[in-house]
Design a protein around this motif. Structure first.
Motif, mmCIF file in Angstrom:
data_model
loop_
_atom_site.group_PDB
_atom_site.id
_atom_site.type_symbol
_atom_site.label_atom_id
_atom_site.label_comp_id
_atom_site.label_asym_id
_atom_site.label_seq_id
_atom_site.Cartn_x
_atom_site.Cartn_y
_atom_site.Cartn_z
ATOM 1 N N UNK A 95 0.853 -1.182 0.000
ATOM 2 C CA UNK A 95 0.000 0.000 0.000
ATOM 3 C C UNK A 95 0.888 1.231 0.000
ATOM 4 N N UNK A 96 0.483 2.227 -0.778
ATOM 5 C CA UNK A 96 1.105 3.552 -0.773
ATOM 6 C C UNK A 96 -0.006 4.532 -0.463
ATOM 7 N N UNK A 97 -0.017 5.074 0.728
ATOM 8 C CA UNK A 97 -1.055 6.012 1.120
ATOM 9 C C UNK A 97 -0.604 7.430 0.751
ATOM 10 N N UNK A 98 -1.240 7.998 -0.259
ATOM 11 C CA UNK A 98 -0.847 9.313 -0.766
ATOM 12 C C UNK A 98 -1.433 10.454 0.050
ATOM 13 N N UNK A 99 -2.563 10.202 0.715
ATOM 14 C CA UNK A 99 -3.201 11.281 1.472
ATOM 15 C C UNK A 99 -3.944 10.716 2.670
ATOM 16 N N UNK A 100 -3.795 11.392 3.802
ATOM 17 C CA UNK A 100 -4.587 11.103 4.999
ATOM 18 C C UNK A 100 -5.064 12.432 5.544
ATOM 19 N N UNK A 101 -6.374 12.544 5.774
ATOM 20 C CA UNK A 101 -6.922 13.792 6.296
ATOM 21 C C UNK A 101 -6.460 14.007 7.734
ATOM 22 N N UNK A 102 -6.467 15.247 8.194
ATOM 23 C CA UNK A 102 -6.047 15.526 9.572
ATOM 24 C C UNK A 102 -6.839 14.730 10.621
ATOM 25 N N UNK A 103 -8.120 14.444 10.337
ATOM 26 C CA UNK A 103 -8.949 13.681 11.283
ATOM 27 C C UNK A 103 -8.718 12.176 11.159
ATOM 28 N N UNK A 104 -7.922 11.759 10.151
ATOM 29 C CA UNK A 104 -7.548 10.361 9.901
ATOM 30 C C UNK A 104 -8.730 9.485 9.461
ATOM 31 N N UNK A 105 -9.829 10.092 9.031
ATOM 32 C CA UNK A 105 -11.000 9.343 8.581
ATOM 33 C C UNK A 105 -11.020 9.135 7.070
ATOM 34 N N UNK A 106 -10.199 9.876 6.329
ATOM 35 C CA UNK A 106 -10.225 9.873 4.870
ATOM 36 C C UNK A 106 -8.819 9.595 4.353
ATOM 37 N N UNK A 107 -8.678 8.542 3.537
ATOM 38 C CA UNK A 107 -7.372 8.135 2.999
ATOM 39 C C UNK A 107 -7.490 7.821 1.518
ATOM 40 N N UNK A 108 -6.410 8.110 0.777
ATOM 41 C CA UNK A 108 -6.360 7.853 -0.660
ATOM 42 C C UNK A 108 -4.994 7.270 -0.992
ATOM 43 N N UNK A 109 -4.980 6.228 -1.818
ATOM 44 C CA UNK A 109 -3.700 5.651 -2.183
ATOM 45 C C UNK A 109 -3.813 4.567 -3.228
ATOM 46 N N UNK A 110 -2.733 3.785 -3.333
ATOM 47 C CA UNK A 110 -2.647 2.688 -4.287
ATOM 48 C C UNK A 110 -2.341 1.410 -3.510
ATOM 49 N N UNK A 111 -3.090 0.352 -3.810
ATOM 50 C CA UNK A 111 -2.928 -0.955 -3.173
ATOM 51 C C UNK A 111 -2.643 -1.982 -4.261
ATOM 52 N N UNK A 112 -1.811 -2.977 -3.937
ATOM 53 C CA UNK A 112 -1.505 -4.071 -4.856
ATOM 54 C C UNK A 112 -1.469 -5.382 -4.090
ATOM 55 N N UNK A 113 -1.779 -6.463 -4.797
ATOM 56 C CA UNK A 113 -1.702 -7.782 -4.174
ATOM 57 C C UNK A 113 -1.416 -8.850 -5.215
ATOM 58 N N UNK A 114 -0.666 -9.865 -4.773
ATOM 59 C CA UNK A 114 -0.484 -11.080 -5.556
ATOM 60 C C UNK A 114 -1.736 -11.934 -5.399
ATOM 61 N N UNK A 115 -1.826 -13.029 -6.145
ATOM 62 C CA UNK A 115 -2.980 -13.925 -6.097
ATOM 63 C C UNK A 115 -3.143 -14.550 -4.713
ATOM 64 N N UNK A 116 -4.382 -14.713 -4.303
ATOM 65 C CA UNK A 116 -4.729 -15.325 -3.026
ATOM 66 C C UNK A 116 -6.149 -14.950 -2.642
ATOM 67 N N UNK A 117 -6.621 -15.510 -1.549
ATOM 68 C CA UNK A 117 -7.982 -15.226 -1.073
ATOM 69 C C UNK A 117 -7.956 -15.054 0.435
ATOM 70 N N UNK A 118 -8.745 -14.104 0.937
ATOM 71 C CA UNK A 118 -8.789 -13.823 2.364
ATOM 72 C C UNK A 118 -10.147 -13.270 2.765
ATOM 73 N N UNK A 119 -10.390 -13.288 4.060
ATOM 74 C CA UNK A 119 -11.627 -12.759 4.632
ATOM 75 C C UNK A 119 -11.527 -11.247 4.763
ATOM 76 N N UNK A 120 -12.658 -10.563 4.515
ATOM 77 C CA UNK A 120 -12.721 -9.109 4.682
ATOM 78 C C UNK A 120 -13.911 -8.755 5.565
ATOM 79 N N UNK A 121 -13.739 -7.673 6.307
ATOM 80 C CA UNK A 121 -14.791 -7.140 7.176
ATOM 81 C C UNK A 121 -14.602 -5.624 7.176
ATOM 82 N N UNK A 122 -15.345 -4.934 6.337
ATOM 83 C CA UNK A 122 -15.153 -3.496 6.130
ATOM 84 C C UNK A 122 -15.834 -2.659 7.203
ATOM 85 N N UNK A 123 -15.057 -1.861 7.910
ATOM 86 C CA UNK A 123 -15.606 -0.876 8.842
ATOM 87 C C UNK A 123 -15.650 0.494 8.170
ATOM 88 N N UNK A 124 -15.026 0.592 6.983
ATOM 89 C CA UNK A 124 -14.951 1.844 6.236
ATOM 90 C C UNK A 124 -15.691 1.701 4.907
#
Length: 122
Positions: free
Chosen positions: A37-66
């Motif tokens: 992950x490369x996080x290009x921006x995080x807001x001062x309140x830390x609630x808002x983030x923008x960036x680039x994510x990469x992954x190799x092949x695989x499978x995993x569980x997700x549980x989104x709080x955002x």
């Protein structure tokens, strides 16, 4: 408080630290994908983030709080909800995953996305 041109985060002229990692064993379903992950921006309140994510092949569980907006730049993935319904996303697909989504994420082949996340504070 007025903001100026110098306050704009331009991805092409900003090179944040690349954080590489493997998922925790309790989240992995198959494979051991190296992710980054490369996080290009995080807001001062830390609630808002923008960036680039990469992954190799695989499978995993997700549980989104955002809430997460995704723009797939490379590869493809299969997102499956807790009821077994799935969505395949490919290069060019843009979508939003709602907070509260529970399921799995499977990278079929190397996947790269731009993310925009908002996590509402309680």
């Amino acid at each position: 408080m007025s903001k100026h041109i110098s306050d704009i985060t331009l991805f092409s002229s900003h090179s944040p630290h690349v954080e590489s990692y493997h998922l925790a064993d309790d989240k992995k379903i198959s494979g051991n994908p190296l992710q980054s992950v490369q996080n290009y921006f995080e807001s001062p309140c830390k609630q808002f983030n923008v960036g680039v994510w990469q992954s190799e092949a695989g499978q995993w569980q997700v549980n989104y709080s955002e809430y997460e907006y995704c723009d797939i730049l490379e590869g493809s993935s299969i997102i499956t909800d807790s009821n077994g319904h799935s969505l395949t996303v490919n290069v060019g697909d843009k979508f939003v995953i709602p907070a509260g989504f529970i399921g799995t994420w499977e990278v079929v082949n190397h996947c790269k996305k731009i993310y925009v996340m908002f996590e509402q504070q309680a």
